[in-house]
Design a protein around this motif. Structure first.
Motif, PDB file in Angstrom:
ATOM      1  N   PRO A   9       0.827  -1.212   0.000  1.00 62.13           N
ATOM      2  CA  PRO A   9       0.000   0.000   0.000  1.00 62.13           C
ATOM      3  C   PRO A   9       0.861   1.262   0.000  1.00 62.13           C
ATOM      4  N   GLY A  10       0.492   2.210  -0.853  1.00 64.57           N
ATOM      5  CA  GLY A  10       1.221   3.469  -0.927  1.00 64.57           C
ATOM      6  C   GLY A  10       2.386   3.474  -1.880  1.00 64.57           C
ATOM      7  N   THR A  11       2.698   2.344  -2.489  1.00 64.86           N
ATOM      8  CA  THR A  11       3.819   2.280  -3.426  1.00 64.86           C
ATOM      9  C   THR A  11       3.332   2.454  -4.855  1.00 64.86           C
ATOM     10  N   PRO A  12       4.162   3.016  -5.738  1.00 66.00           N
ATOM     11  CA  PRO A  12       3.780   3.088  -7.150  1.00 66.00           C
ATOM     12  C   PRO A  12       3.557   1.682  -7.701  1.00 66.00           C
ATOM     13  N   CYS A  13       2.456   1.487  -8.413  1.00 63.66           N
ATOM     14  CA  CYS A  13       2.147   0.143  -8.887  1.00 63.66           C
ATOM     15  C   CYS A  13       1.950   0.058 -10.395  1.00 63.66           C
ATOM     16  N   TRP A  14       1.911   1.217 -11.098  1.00 64.94           N
ATOM     17  CA  TRP A  14       1.698   1.165 -12.547  1.00 64.94           C
ATOM     18  C   TRP A  14       1.773   2.573 -13.109  1.00 64.94           C
ATOM     19  N   VAL A  15       2.059   2.697 -14.388  1.00 65.11           N
ATOM     20  CA  VAL A  15       1.917   3.962 -15.102  1.00 65.11           C
ATOM     21  C   VAL A  15       1.128   3.677 -16.372  1.00 65.11           C
ATOM     22  N   ASP A 159      -0.615   6.877   3.978  1.00 70.43           N
ATOM     23  CA  ASP A 159      -0.079   6.328   5.229  1.00 70.43           C
ATOM     24  C   ASP A 159       1.417   6.050   5.163  1.00 70.43           C
ATOM     25  N   TRP A 160       2.162   6.897   4.451  1.00 70.35           N
ATOM     26  CA  TRP A 160       3.606   6.664   4.387  1.00 70.35           C
ATOM     27  C   TRP A 160       4.246   6.683   5.767  1.00 70.35           C
ATOM     28  N   ASP A 161       3.752   7.558   6.635  1.00 66.56           N
ATOM     29  CA  ASP A 161       4.353   7.661   7.967  1.00 66.56           C
ATOM     30  C   ASP A 161       4.036   6.446   8.831  1.00 66.56           C
ATOM     31  N   LYS A 162       2.880   5.807   8.565  1.00 71.11           N
ATOM     32  CA  LYS A 162       2.491   4.639   9.351  1.00 71.11           C
ATOM     33  C   LYS A 162       2.980   3.334   8.758  1.00 71.11           C
ATOM     34  N   ARG A 163       3.408   3.374   7.490  1.00 69.70           N
ATOM     35  CA  ARG A 163       3.864   2.152   6.815  1.00 69.70           C
ATOM     36  C   ARG A 163       5.316   2.292   6.414  1.00 69.70           C
ATOM     37  N   SER A 164       6.163   2.689   7.375  1.00 74.59           N
ATOM     38  CA  SER A 164       7.583   2.889   7.071  1.00 74.59           C
ATOM     39  C   SER A 164       8.277   1.592   6.692  1.00 74.59           C
ATOM     40  N   ASP A 165       7.632   0.440   7.008  1.00 81.09           N
ATOM     41  CA  ASP A 165       8.200  -0.838   6.588  1.00 81.09           C
ATOM     42  C   ASP A 165       8.057  -1.032   5.085  1.00 81.09           C
ATOM     43  N   ILE A 166       7.146  -0.273   4.454  1.00 81.27           N
ATOM     44  CA  ILE A 166       6.918  -0.380   3.013  1.00 81.27           C
ATOM     45  C   ILE A 166       7.517   0.813   2.281  1.00 81.27           C
ATOM     46  N   CYS A 167       7.223   2.028   2.768  1.00 79.99           N
ATOM     47  CA  CYS A 167       7.728   3.251   2.151  1.00 79.99           C
ATOM     48  C   CYS A 167       8.494   4.067   3.175  1.00 79.99           C
ATOM     49  N   GLU A 168       9.655   4.526   2.785  1.00 82.85           N
ATOM     50  CA  GLU A 168      10.473   5.375   3.645  1.00 82.85           C
ATOM     51  C   GLU A 168      10.628   6.734   2.978  1.00 82.85           C
ATOM     52  N   VAL A 169      10.329   7.803   3.694  1.00 85.28           N
ATOM     53  CA  VAL A 169      10.403   9.159   3.155  1.00 85.28           C
ATOM     54  C   VAL A 169      11.618   9.863   3.731  1.00 85.28           C
ATOM     55  N   ARG A 170      12.446  10.426   2.852  1.00 83.79           N
ATOM     56  CA  ARG A 170      13.646  11.144   3.263  1.00 83.79           C
ATOM     57  C   ARG A 170      13.663  12.528   2.633  1.00 83.79           C
ATOM     58  N   TYR A 171      14.223  13.499   3.362  1.00 87.39           N
ATOM     59  CA  TYR A 171      14.373  14.858   2.861  1.00 87.39           C
ATOM     60  C   TYR A 171      15.837  15.066   2.502  1.00 87.39           C
ATOM     61  N   GLU A 172      16.093  15.312   1.217  1.00 88.12           N
ATOM     62  CA  GLU A 172      17.464  15.455   0.741  1.00 88.12           C
ATOM     63  C   GLU A 172      17.548  16.608  -0.254  1.00 88.12           C
ATOM     64  N   GLU A 174      16.589  19.758  -0.506  1.00 88.54           N
ATOM     65  CA  GLU A 174      15.359  20.469  -0.824  1.00 88.54           C
ATOM     66  C   GLU A 174      14.379  19.635  -1.658  1.00 88.54           C
ATOM     67  N   ALA A 175      14.514  18.340  -1.587  1.00 87.11           N
ATOM     68  CA  ALA A 175      13.587  17.434  -2.262  1.00 87.11           C
ATOM     69  C   ALA A 175      13.188  16.333  -1.286  1.00 87.11           C
ATOM     70  N   VAL A 176      12.111  15.659  -1.609  1.00 88.41           N
ATOM     71  CA  VAL A 176      11.630  14.550  -0.800  1.00 88.41           C
ATOM     72  C   VAL A 176      11.785  13.279  -1.618  1.00 88.41           C
ATOM     73  N   MET A 177      12.483  12.298  -1.060  1.00 86.69           N
ATOM     74  CA  MET A 177      12.711  11.030  -1.736  1.00 86.69           C
ATOM     75  C   MET A 177      11.856   9.950  -1.075  1.00 86.69           C
ATOM     76  N   VAL A 178      11.157   9.186  -1.876  1.00 91.03           N
ATOM     77  CA  VAL A 178      10.337   8.088  -1.381  1.00 91.03           C
ATOM     78  C   VAL A 178      10.993   6.786  -1.807  1.00 91.03           C
ATOM     79  N   ARG A 179      11.342   5.972  -0.833  1.00 85.99           N
ATOM     80  CA  ARG A 179      12.024   4.716  -1.114  1.00 85.99           C
ATOM     81  C   ARG A 179      11.138   3.532  -0.743  1.00 85.99           C
ATOM     82  N   ALA A 180      11.196   2.493  -1.567  1.00 85.91           N
ATOM     83  CA  ALA A 180      10.535   1.229  -1.279  1.00 85.91           C
ATOM     84  C   ALA A 180      11.598   0.143  -1.422  1.00 85.91           C
ATOM     85  N   GLY A 181      11.888  -0.532  -0.334  1.00 82.47           N
ATOM     86  CA  GLY A 181      12.993  -1.480  -0.359  1.00 82.47           C
ATOM     87  C   GLY A 181      14.302  -0.740  -0.520  1.00 82.47           C
TER      88      GLY A 181
END
Length: 259
Positions: A9-15, A159-172, A174-181
């Motif tokens: 949940p919360g991860t990119p799944c298609w374009v 729910d990125w903040d509640k699902r940090s096991d799936i998505c991790e948000v970092r500030y780098e 002046e940008a926000v990076m969203v990591r999965a795995g």
């Protein structure tokens, strides 16, 4: 083995390209990116683009029926489309389409408070498809006015903040990076202006496709009736270019491996 799977949940799944002319879109992207196509599972208005036999993206002849502009749209996996839609409305976003039942799932098209359009999907997704892996897009990038405000919006609805096991948000930087795995799957960058007439600087989710040679991709796009939206640029000796297909869909080709 099923070709479908569940995504975190919360991860990119298609374009998917929301197009108004499916045969024309197939012709253009086949010429520029070397894709082949097979029928999709959602009906005759949909097809799946393949690179070396692996799914890359979807194309749907639904721009007119959905009442939206031709565009590349990224989708995020959700467990409950109704819940996420209500969160969007509560936080100043807009739900434009859906939830609409398609195949074995439900899809929603929405816009964040700054106007950037995105989608989300409740249901099974393409097995093995992952941003930055194999034939999938290299990454997604939101260019918006305030990256940190956007990170709060998307973090709360997905729910990125509640699902940090799936998505991790970092500030780098002046940008926000969203990591999965171990991969960065999305970047949120500030600076775009909502009222700007130039679509390159309006709030927008951009889809990046990796190519071996940006210059050849640009030449192929021009020959196939497309246009260059932004000049070829270089970063650490790796090149990229923003292109527009004949119907107006904007995407970026890149030789880079990450945002």
């Amino acid at each position: 083995m099923s070709a479908l799977d569940r995504a975190g949940p919360g991860t990119p799944c298609w374009v998917s390209l929301l197009t108004g002319d499916l045969p024309e879109a197939q012709r253009f992207y086949g010429a520029v990116l070397g894709w082949t196509f097979r029928p999709g599972s959602l009906g005759e208005d949909f097809s799946v683009a393949l690179a070396d036999g692996r799914p890359v993206a979807g194309l749907g002849d639904v721009a007119r029926s959905f009442g939206v502009a031709v565009s590349w749209t990224c989708y995020f996996a959700v467990d409950d489309a109704n819940l996420v839609a209500s969160r969007i409305r509560e936080r100043g976003g807009t739900v434009a389409v859906g939830p609409v039942a398609l195949g074995h799932g439900r899809v929603v098209l929405a816009a964040d408070p700054a106007g950037a359009v995105f989608g989300f999907w409740e249901g099974e997704v393409m097995r093995g498809w992952r941003i930055g892996s194999g034939a999938a897009p290299a990454w997604l990038e939101l260019r918006t006015r305030d990256a940190f405000a956007s990170a709060v919006f998307y973090g709360e609805i997905f729910d990125w903040d509640k699902r940090s096991d799936i998505c991790e948000v970092r500030y780098e930087d002046e940008a926000v990076m969203v990591r999965a795995g171990d991969s960065t799957v999305a970047c949120l960058r500030g600076g775009a202006i909502e009222a700007a007439p130039d679509p390159r600087i309006r709030p927008r989710w951009h889809v990046y496709f990796r190519v071996d040679d940006v210059d050849k991709a640009v030449e192929a796009a021009l020959a196939a009736g497309g246009a260059v939206e932004a000049p070829v640029g270089s970063l650490e000796n790796e090149r990229e270019a923003a292109l527009r297909d004949p119907e107006g869909g904007i995407f970026t080709v890149t030789e880079r491996t990450g945002c």
